[in-house]
Every structure is written in C-alpha cells, then in structure tokens.
Design an enzyme around this catalytic site. Sequence first.
Site, PDB file in Angstrom:
ATOM      1  N   CYS A   6       0.838  -1.205   0.000  1.00 50.62           N
ATOM      2  CA  CYS A   6       0.000   0.000   0.000  1.00 50.62           C
ATOM      3  C   CYS A   6       0.876   1.260   0.000  1.00 50.62           C
ATOM      4  CB  CYS A   6      -0.899  -0.036   1.238  1.00 50.62           C
ATOM      5  SG  CYS A   6      -1.747   1.509   1.565  1.00 50.62           S
ATOM      6  N   ASP A  32      -1.242  16.326   0.065  1.00 54.97           N
ATOM      7  CA  ASP A  32      -1.584  15.582  -1.143  1.00 54.97           C
ATOM      8  C   ASP A  32      -0.575  15.901  -2.238  1.00 54.97           C
ATOM      9  OD1 ASP A  32      -4.446  14.122  -2.177  1.00 54.97           O
ATOM     10  OD2 ASP A  32      -3.057  14.840  -3.724  1.00 54.97           O
ATOM     11  N   HIS A  48      -3.160   0.010   8.349  1.00 51.70           N
ATOM     12  CA  HIS A  48      -3.848  -0.147   7.069  1.00 51.70           C
ATOM     13  C   HIS A  48      -5.326  -0.480   7.283  1.00 51.70           C
ATOM     14  CE1 HIS A  48      -4.192  -0.912   2.798  1.00 51.70           C
ATOM     15  NE2 HIS A  48      -4.869  -2.007   3.081  1.00 51.70           N
ATOM     16  N   ASN A  89     -13.504   9.858   0.182  1.00 49.91           N
ATOM     17  CA  ASN A  89     -13.968   9.141  -1.003  1.00 49.91           C
ATOM     18  C   ASN A  89     -13.970   7.660  -0.665  1.00 49.91           C
ATOM     19  OD1 ASN A  89     -14.214  11.409  -2.717  1.00 49.91           O
ATOM     20  ND2 ASN A  89     -12.006  11.427  -3.017  1.00 49.91           N
ATOM     21  N   THR A  97      -9.131   6.277  -4.971  1.00 52.70           N
ATOM     22  CA  THR A  97      -8.042   5.732  -5.791  1.00 52.70           C
ATOM     23  C   THR A  97      -7.003   4.994  -4.962  1.00 52.70           C
ATOM     24  OG1 THR A  97      -6.866   7.853  -5.705  1.00 52.70           O
ATOM     25  CG2 THR A  97      -8.268   7.455  -7.628  1.00 52.70           C
ATOM     26  N   HIS A 100      -6.541   2.879   1.213  1.00 58.07           N
ATOM     27  CA  HIS A 100      -6.146   3.023   2.624  1.00 58.07           C
ATOM     28  C   HIS A 100      -6.934   4.250   3.070  1.00 58.07           C
ATOM     29  CE1 HIS A 100      -2.746   3.146   5.851  1.00 58.07           C
ATOM     30  NE2 HIS A 100      -3.677   4.038   6.196  1.00 58.07           N
ATOM     31  N   HIS A 102      -8.669   7.467   4.097  1.00 60.87           N
ATOM     32  CA  HIS A 102      -8.038   8.755   4.410  1.00 60.87           C
ATOM     33  C   HIS A 102      -9.081   9.851   4.308  1.00 60.87           C
ATOM     34  CE1 HIS A 102      -7.614   7.740   0.155  1.00 60.87           C
ATOM     35  NE2 HIS A 102      -7.826   9.021  -0.082  1.00 60.87           N
ATOM     36  N   HIS A 104      -9.546  13.790   3.312  1.00 62.00           N
ATOM     37  CA  HIS A 104      -8.959  14.969   2.676  1.00 62.00           C
ATOM     38  C   HIS A 104      -9.356  16.208   3.474  1.00 62.00           C
ATOM     39  CE1 HIS A 104      -8.177  13.098  -1.414  1.00 62.00           C
ATOM     40  NE2 HIS A 104      -9.051  12.235  -0.929  1.00 62.00           N
TER      41      HIS A 104
HETATM   42  P1  5GP Z   1      -8.692   9.304  -3.164  1.00 56.86           P
HETATM   43  O1  5GP Z   1      -8.907   9.589  -4.609  1.00 56.86           O
HETATM   44  O2  5GP Z   1      -8.402   7.835  -2.912  1.00 56.86           O
HETATM   45  O3  5GP Z   1      -9.729   9.868  -2.260  1.00 56.86           O
HETATM   46  O4  5GP Z   1      -7.376  10.141  -2.764  1.00 56.86           O
HETATM   47  C1  5GP Z   1      -6.083   9.689  -2.975  1.00 56.86           C
HETATM   48  C2  5GP Z   1      -5.226  10.920  -2.953  1.00 56.86           C
HETATM   49  O5  5GP Z   1      -3.896  10.528  -2.686  1.00 56.86           O
HETATM   50  C3  5GP Z   1      -5.199  11.691  -4.275  1.00 56.86           C
HETATM   51  O6  5GP Z   1      -5.672  13.010  -4.055  1.00 56.86           O
HETATM   52  C4  5GP Z   1      -3.738  11.632  -4.703  1.00 56.86           C
HETATM   53  O7  5GP Z   1      -3.297  12.832  -5.290  1.00 56.86           O
HETATM   54  C5  5GP Z   1      -3.015  11.334  -3.405  1.00 56.86           C
HETATM   55  N1  5GP Z   1      -1.797  10.549  -3.529  1.00 56.86           N
HETATM   56  C6  5GP Z   1      -1.632   9.417  -4.256  1.00 56.86           C
HETATM   57  N2  5GP Z   1      -0.388   8.929  -4.081  1.00 56.86           N
HETATM   58  C7  5GP Z   1       0.238   9.757  -3.214  1.00 56.86           C
HETATM   59  C8  5GP Z   1       1.547   9.760  -2.642  1.00 56.86           C
HETATM   60  O8  5GP Z   1       2.394   8.906  -2.891  1.00 56.86           O
HETATM   61  N3  5GP Z   1       1.836  10.783  -1.776  1.00 56.86           N
HETATM   62  C9  5GP Z   1       0.917  11.746  -1.461  1.00 56.86           C
HETATM   63  N4  5GP Z   1       1.305  12.698  -0.622  1.00 56.86           N
HETATM   64  N5  5GP Z   1      -0.330  11.770  -1.988  1.00 56.86           N
HETATM   65  C10 5GP Z   1      -0.658  10.782  -2.852  1.00 56.86           C
HETATM   66 ZN    ZN Z   2      -2.190   1.012   3.802  1.00 59.35          ZN
END
Ligand code: 5GP
Ligand code: ZN
Length: 119
Positions: A6, A32, A48, A89, A97, A100, A102, A104
């Site tokens: 992950c 982000d 995780h 999300n 995406t 794990h 999270h 925002h």
């Molecule tokens: P989701 O779309 O799952 O709600 O948000 C995933 C977020 O993680 C996205 O906004 C993406 O830009 C961010 N992200 C993906 N990979 C990394 C990473 O390796 N480091 C950081 N700091 N953010 C990441």
């Molecule tokens: Zn994880």
Amino acid sequence: MAARDCIFCRVAREEPPGQIIYRDDRVFVIRDIQPQAPVHLLILPLHHMASLAYVGPGQEQMMGHIFLVAEEMARREEVTVSGYRLVVNQGFDAGQTVDHTHVHLLGGEPLLPLGNNRS
Ligand code: 5GP
Ligand code: ZN
C-alpha cells in the site's frame, strides 16, 4: 491489497522519508501530491484500513481522533476562520483511488459547492 504493497502504508513507514507533517500514535498527516486547493492534506490511520466497511467498535476512537487532528491541522494551516472541507472518497462511485482510508482536508480558497455534483 496487503499493507506491504500500500502506497500510504509505505509513506507511514517513511518510504520515502520526509512526507509526514504530523504523526501521533494513531494517525499521520501528509500533503496531497496533487493538491486540489491551496491547502490539501490527507489524514490517515497509521494502520492499514482498506475501507470504511472495516470500521468496527475497535476503531471508533481512532475515527473520532481524525476529526480532532483535522481541526488541529486546519489551525496550523490557518484555515479555521476561512473554513475548510473534509472529504472521504469511499469506493468506486466516490472515486477512491488509494485503498487506505483517508480524510482529505481542503481549504485556503472558496471551494465549489457540493451541489455541482449534479450539474
Ligand atoms: P482518493 O482519490 O483515494 O480519495 O485520494 C487519494 C489521494 O492521494 C489523491 O488526491 C492523490 O493525489 C493522493 N496521492 C496518491 N499517491 C500519493 C503519494 O504517494 N503521496 C501523497 N502525498 N499523496 C498521494
Ligand atoms: Zn495502507
């Protein structure tokens, strides 16, 4: 996905180092990598957790703690007065995406109203 593979578990293990801007015994916070607002932080459980579907009685305190840390981070980023948005999300339709869980934290400028989802 195993914690081993992950992205966010790797970040929690400091692989690569230097991304974590806040950490305690339950959660950590990073910026982000593709910010959608001047302030765009991610608040994550250290352990995780692939989906909110796995939140059980054992995670109640940690989930509440995320909100306390979010407000503390908003204070540090100086957006408590101007305002900010917390977003999770969850799953495909929401565009998750990284599997794990999270939260925002977005702020630093007026954000589009949520009503835009149906326009
Ligand atoms: P989701 O779309 O799952 O709600 O948000 C995933 C977020 O993680 C996205 O906004 C993406 O830009 C961010 N992200 C993906 N990979 C990394 C990473 O390796 N480091 C950081 N700091 N953010 C990441
Ligand atoms: Zn994880």
